[in-house]
Write a protein that holds these residues in place. Structure first.
Motif, PDB file in Angstrom:
ATOM      1  N   LYS A   7      52.006 -38.279  -0.719  1.00 34.40           N
ATOM      2  CA  LYS A   7      51.450 -37.012  -0.235  1.00 34.40           C
ATOM      3  C   LYS A   7      52.457 -36.365   0.723  1.00 34.40           C
ATOM      4  CE  LYS A   7      49.192 -34.482   2.991  1.00 34.40           C
ATOM      5  NZ  LYS A   7      49.330 -34.357   4.439  1.00 34.40           N
ATOM      6  N   GLY A 153      43.039 -30.484   7.114  1.00 32.35           N
ATOM      7  CA  GLY A 153      43.761 -31.751   7.102  1.00 32.35           C
ATOM      8  C   GLY A 153      43.383 -32.654   5.937  1.00 32.35           C
ATOM      9  N   ASP A 156      45.304 -35.455   3.032  1.00 33.56           N
ATOM     10  CA  ASP A 156      45.460 -36.918   3.173  1.00 33.56           C
ATOM     11  C   ASP A 156      44.325 -37.619   2.438  1.00 33.56           C
ATOM     12  OD1 ASP A 156      47.505 -36.373   4.955  1.00 33.56           O
ATOM     13  OD2 ASP A 156      46.279 -36.704   6.739  1.00 33.56           O
TER      14      ASP A 156
END
Ligand code: ASP
Ligand code: MG
Length: 603
Positions: A7, A153, A156
């Motif tokens: 990632k 976010g 992830d």
């Protein structure tokens, strides 16, 4: 040939040059013989820019339209990265979350992943292609197939969920920092890179780790045993490994939603010592636990809640075999605590051997206010009174009468659908190095404390309070029910204190106050000027004196401890907000976290 999920965060794909550098790294991974699934974030600050555009139009954008807007950022980066791979002669295909089949709940802007379809991914992998997947987004299960996002976010989380669904060998998170540091380097410049950390430690440090790694990604890694590595996009340094124990097998259906609690733990071999009415000033806890440590007496739970007048109570538990010695230490220290002539307090020591500790543990409690409430209400429904409560990010522990222990285990296993036998605490993990007593330290200044005085000491009170807060969507961080018992109108009462996000403090106060008359408790006080400083380490379970060292470091700075709560692998203290940074530095230093590890090579 191993499958690796990589990632790359926004900064790592922030410019054309960086996208090309990412493509090179991906290509090199393929050349080394691996299959690769890449997950990318939106370029640079794209998502912030989109949020701002929406805000320029309305201050109440529809959550659905926000998802429609924000999900475009990742679609740009997957296409560009795939083109860069093509330009370097690497076969690749980009896919949106919907095209993969990353199925989520229909909760716009904060959807949790329910399942990931793998057939299309497998097909492209078997064609020898690199697959570039848009992070942060999914598609609802409803017939309308709505585009959803996982919350800021969240790429992830996409990456780790893909790794779990595909059974990848590891998931690498490439970012603009070298890995996970022992604390926030902006507050403590000496913070060092960690070579490894367990997922439980990482979750307990959520407030520290969240900037580097989405906590939900860590939850998934822990629950499915995904090996996670956080490393820099700019170097070949190995970064930080986040390691998880071999997990209990769990279905991939309901990926992020099923089983927020995965273990019920109990301990009937503990006893409690409480020091009542000790002066509320710096150094007391340091002295008490320093003395215990010097006799190698290992303590388990430590609980100190808000003071009343100028005194406080501290309670701690330890194995029964150490009770006599611990009691002697506490008795001996009592008079010394009154060495200050202005102290008029009457310290008193109380012991209890008829207690059991019962805990629920699991990665899914963070941000889910109803989990602790459910524990309390299950115990209440069985008529079981809760004496002390101490919570951390991944655990809620209560002490109860030992006679109630078997029933408590049964009701909690039923309530949380836990079928496996209790997991041995903390030591089941094979790490490369022996687990350090303290691995990292964190400071959270965005919290407020709510204290409820004189809550009647009978089953069901904590249940009602935290259920009510959960219903109002208030997420509670740390809950402490203390030893302090007061007779109010002939009825035994205890204080309950908890911390919440500052933004929720006034709502929490109003919610609790609205129930005060009916439930029969006293004042509700809010203090927004608090900070929580925590240390985390798996090795502290077996090491006497860790708490003592923390308390001593704080007392040497003249910092008063307003509250203390512990779990097996974490000690948290609430201090005045103005002293937060000094507290963090003192603690980080006291445990030698600076300078012992490999030096960070600057990017
Ligand atoms: N682009 C999204 C964000 O900025 C998701 C991510 O980067 O993880 O929050
Ligand atoms: Mg991020």
């Amino acid at each position: 040939m191993a499958l690796i999920v990589q990632k790359y965060g926004g900064t790592s794909v922030g410019t054309v040059e960086r996208i090309q550098a990412v493509a090179q790294r991906v290509k090199a991974t393929v050349a080394a013989g691996h299959s690769v699934v890449v997950v990318v974030s939106a370029m640079g600050k794209t998502t912030d820019g989109l949020v701002k555009l929406a805000a320029d139009i309305t201050n109440q954008p529809s959550r659905r339209e926000m998802d429609m807007l924000l999900s475009t950022g990742e679609q740009v980066s997957i296409a560009l990265l795939t083109m860069a791979l093509h330009a370097q002669g690497q076969e690749a295909i980009s896919l949106t979350g919907a095209q993969v089949g990353i199925v989520t709940e229909a909760e716009h802007t904060r959807a949790r992943i329910l399942k990931i379809k793998t057939d299309r991914l497998q097909r492209h992998l078997s064609e020898g292609k690199v697959i570039v997947v848009a992070g942060f987004q999914g598609i609802s299960q409803t017939s309308d197939l709505e585009i959803t996002t996982l919350g800021r976010g969240g790429s992830d989380t996409s990456a780790v969920a893909l790794a779990a669904a595909l059974g990848a060998e590891k998931c690498e998170i490439y970012t603009d920092v070298p890995g996970i540091l022992t604390t926030d380097p902006r507050l403590v410049p000496e913070a060092q890179l960690m070579e490894e950390i367990t997922s439980d430690e990482m979750l307990e440090l959520a407030s520290l780790g969240a900037k580097v790694l989405h906590p939900r990604a860590v939850e998934i890694a822990r629950n499915y045993g995904v090996t996670l590595v956080v490393r820099s996009s700019w170097t070949d340094e190995p970064g930080t490994r986040v390691i998880s124990p071999r997990p209990q097998p769990r279905p991939l259906e309901g990926l992020e939603l099923a089983h927020p609690v995965d273990a019920v733990e109990f301990d009937t071999d503990q006893a409690k010592v409480a020091l009542l009415r000790i002066p509320d000033r710096p150094g007391i806890a340091a002295r008490l636990f320093g003395e215990l440590a010097s006799q190698a007496l290992n303590v388990d739970l430590i609980i100190q809640s808000i003071h009343e007048g100028n005194t406080n109570d501290i309670a701690f538990t330890m194995v029964k075999a150490n009770l006599a010695k611990a009691e002697a230490v506490a008795e001996a220290i009592g008079p010394a605590l009154r060495s200050n002539p202005t102290d008029t307090t009457q310290a008193e020591v109380m012991v209890d051997q008829r207690m059991a500790k019962i805990s629920i543990a699991g990665a899914g409690m963070i941000g889910r206010p109803g989990v602790a409430a459910k524990m309390f209400s299950s115990l209440a429904a069985a008529g079981i009174n809760i004496q002390l409560i101490s919570t951390s990010e991944v655990k809620v522990s209560c002490t109860i009468d030992v006679a109630d222990c078997d029933r408590a285990i049964a009701v909690l296993c039923e309530a949380f659908e836990v079928t496996s036998s209790p997991v041995p605490q903390g030591n089941s993990l094979q790490t490369q190095a022996p687990a350090p007593e303290v691995r990292g330290a964190a400071l959270d200044i965005k919290q407020a404390r709510v204290a409820i005085r004189h809550v009647p000491d009978r089953p069901g009170m904590a249940a009602q309070i935290f259920q009510l807060l959960a219903t109002h969507g208030v997420s509670v961080d740390m809950i402490i029910q203390s030893q302090r018992c007061r007779l109010v109108n002939g009825q035994a009462t205890r204080d309950i204190a908890f911390t919440v996000a500052q933004a929720d403090a006034q709502t929490a106060k109003a919610v609790v106050e609205s129930a005060a008359a009916e439930l029969g408790f006293g004042d509700v006080a809010v203090d927004e000027a608090i900070a929580k400083v925590s240390v985390v380490g798996t090795g502290m379970i077996y090491a006497p004196g860790v708490a003592a060292r923390m308390f001593k470091a704080l007392s040497e700075q003249g910092i008063n401890l307003q509250m203390i709560a512990t779990s097996e692998i974490k000690i948290s203290c609430v201090v005045a907000e103005a002293e937060g940074v000094a507290a963090l530095r003192a603690v980080h230093n006291a445990f030698g976290l600076a300078g012992l590890k490999r030096t960070v090579v600057p990017a």
